[in-house]
Design an enzyme around this catalytic site. Sequence first.
Site, PDB file in Angstrom:
ATOM      1  N   LYS A  55       0.843  -1.202   0.000  1.00  0.00           N
ATOM      2  CA  LYS A  55       0.000   0.000   0.000  1.00  0.00           C
ATOM      3  C   LYS A  55       0.875   1.248   0.000  1.00  0.00           C
ATOM      4  O   LYS A  55       0.641   2.190  -0.755  1.00  0.00           O
ATOM      5  CB  LYS A  55      -0.950  -0.004   1.209  1.00  0.00           C
ATOM      6  CG  LYS A  55      -2.115  -0.967   1.020  1.00  0.00           C
ATOM      7  CD  LYS A  55      -2.890  -1.229   2.305  1.00  0.00           C
ATOM      8  CE  LYS A  55      -3.969  -2.294   2.044  1.00  0.00           C
ATOM      9  NZ  LYS A  55      -4.640  -2.768   3.245  1.00  0.00           N
ATOM     10  N   GLN A  99      -4.993  -1.460   9.356  1.00  0.00           N
ATOM     11  CA  GLN A  99      -4.962  -2.802   8.766  1.00  0.00           C
ATOM     12  C   GLN A  99      -5.665  -3.806   9.685  1.00  0.00           C
ATOM     13  O   GLN A  99      -5.398  -3.857  10.884  1.00  0.00           O
ATOM     14  CB  GLN A  99      -3.502  -3.211   8.517  1.00  0.00           C
ATOM     15  CG  GLN A  99      -3.325  -4.514   7.773  1.00  0.00           C
ATOM     16  CD  GLN A  99      -3.810  -4.472   6.317  1.00  0.00           C
ATOM     17  OE1 GLN A  99      -3.868  -3.419   5.690  1.00  0.00           O
ATOM     18  NE2 GLN A  99      -4.164  -5.606   5.790  1.00  0.00           N
ATOM     19  N   ASP A 122     -11.111   3.282   3.748  1.00  0.00           N
ATOM     20  CA  ASP A 122     -11.591   1.894   3.651  1.00  0.00           C
ATOM     21  C   ASP A 122     -13.100   1.853   3.426  1.00  0.00           C
ATOM     22  O   ASP A 122     -13.630   0.824   3.014  1.00  0.00           O
ATOM     23  CB  ASP A 122     -11.304   1.153   4.970  1.00  0.00           C
ATOM     24  CG  ASP A 122     -10.138   0.180   4.861  1.00  0.00           C
ATOM     25  OD1 ASP A 122      -9.914  -0.345   3.757  1.00  0.00           O
ATOM     26  OD2 ASP A 122      -9.473  -0.050   5.885  1.00  0.00           O
TER      27      ASP A 122
HETATM   28  N1  GUN Z   1      -7.137  -6.570   5.715  1.00  0.00           N
HETATM   29  C1  GUN Z   1      -7.377  -7.264   4.575  1.00  0.00           C
HETATM   30  N2  GUN Z   1      -7.995  -6.481   3.665  1.00  0.00           N
HETATM   31  C2  GUN Z   1      -8.155  -5.265   4.234  1.00  0.00           C
HETATM   32  C3  GUN Z   1      -8.721  -4.044   3.774  1.00  0.00           C
HETATM   33  O1  GUN Z   1      -9.238  -3.902   2.655  1.00  0.00           O
HETATM   34  N3  GUN Z   1      -8.683  -3.024   4.663  1.00  0.00           N
HETATM   35  C4  GUN Z   1      -8.161  -3.150   5.902  1.00  0.00           C
HETATM   36  N4  GUN Z   1      -8.179  -2.086   6.714  1.00  0.00           N
HETATM   37  N5  GUN Z   1      -7.629  -4.268   6.363  1.00  0.00           N
HETATM   38  C5  GUN Z   1      -7.633  -5.318   5.519  1.00  0.00           C
END
Ligand code: GUN
Length: 300
Positions: A55, A99, A122
């Site tokens: 990311k 996350q 998100d």
């Molecule tokens: N863990 C796995 N996929 C995601 C996501 O799209 N967002 C977040 N915050 N955590 C994740």
Amino acid sequence: MAKATIIDGKHFAARLRVSIAVQVARLKADHDLTPGLAVVLVGEDPASQIYVRNKGLQAREAGMNSFEHRLPADTSQTELLARIVELNRDSAVNGILVQLPLPKRIDPEAVIEAIAVEKDVDGFHPFNAGLLAVGGAGMVPCTPLGCLMMLKHYAGKLVGQRALVLGRSNIVGKPMAALLLREHCTVTIAHSRTRDLADECRRADILVAATGRAHMVKGDWIKPGATVIDVGINRIPTPDGKGRLVGDVDFDSAVAVAGAITPVPGGVGPMTIACLLLNTLNATCRQHGLPVPEVGPAAE
Ligand code: GUN
């Protein structure tokens, strides 16, 4: 037998990132603004570490600022919430992502609700979920947004198509169904308790599988010519002990029946991060009262 078009999510996402980078550069040139994405990771889960690194990498590649906050596994909920308050106040931070999964001691809902609604890239905050449900302009969760972009490109006109969403999570299933409804599809949400699941699937022109069960959807569950989007990422054992990533759809049997299908890996996955960047760009524009730019996969 006819073979489905295999949707190349990697290529599609790369083109989308190019289009985002162009708009990021324009924002910098015209308004001296650089979108900032803060990603918070608690603990050392290996898969999460890889996601977070990617990311940050892709945000920087698109010309954004990336702020990585790696907190120790024993971080308390109070400490994490305090960090979020700081990020909410920081004007260089336009998007915040915590996350998931979080360590068991920490309540993920409390954490998500602490994120400022306008920085919730998100799209998990209940306020943004509510806006999506009522058709407002909020932040849309990245995975379903990426799926919708691919469907718009590969499934023809969505209006009136019968769409089946397999899975009812807040992160994928429910927002996916809301997005498809917004596109005037006839939407069914199916799940582990659905009766005659295979028959439900066979009626669908569009099938989005997000169950978390490896190879659950078989080729003979699919309507010939349907567009199949596989959100699953499941690791199955292999003789060499390394394991292999597979989707919720049994790709080998499905590819002979579907009209178009996403592979795993290389389908939905790359689109999720690209859509995170898109949400961060859009959040930055909205926070500064600027119009949200037109962004889509750049022409080939
Ligand atoms: N863990 C796995 N996929 C995601 C996501 O799209 N967002 C977040 N915050 N955590 C994740």
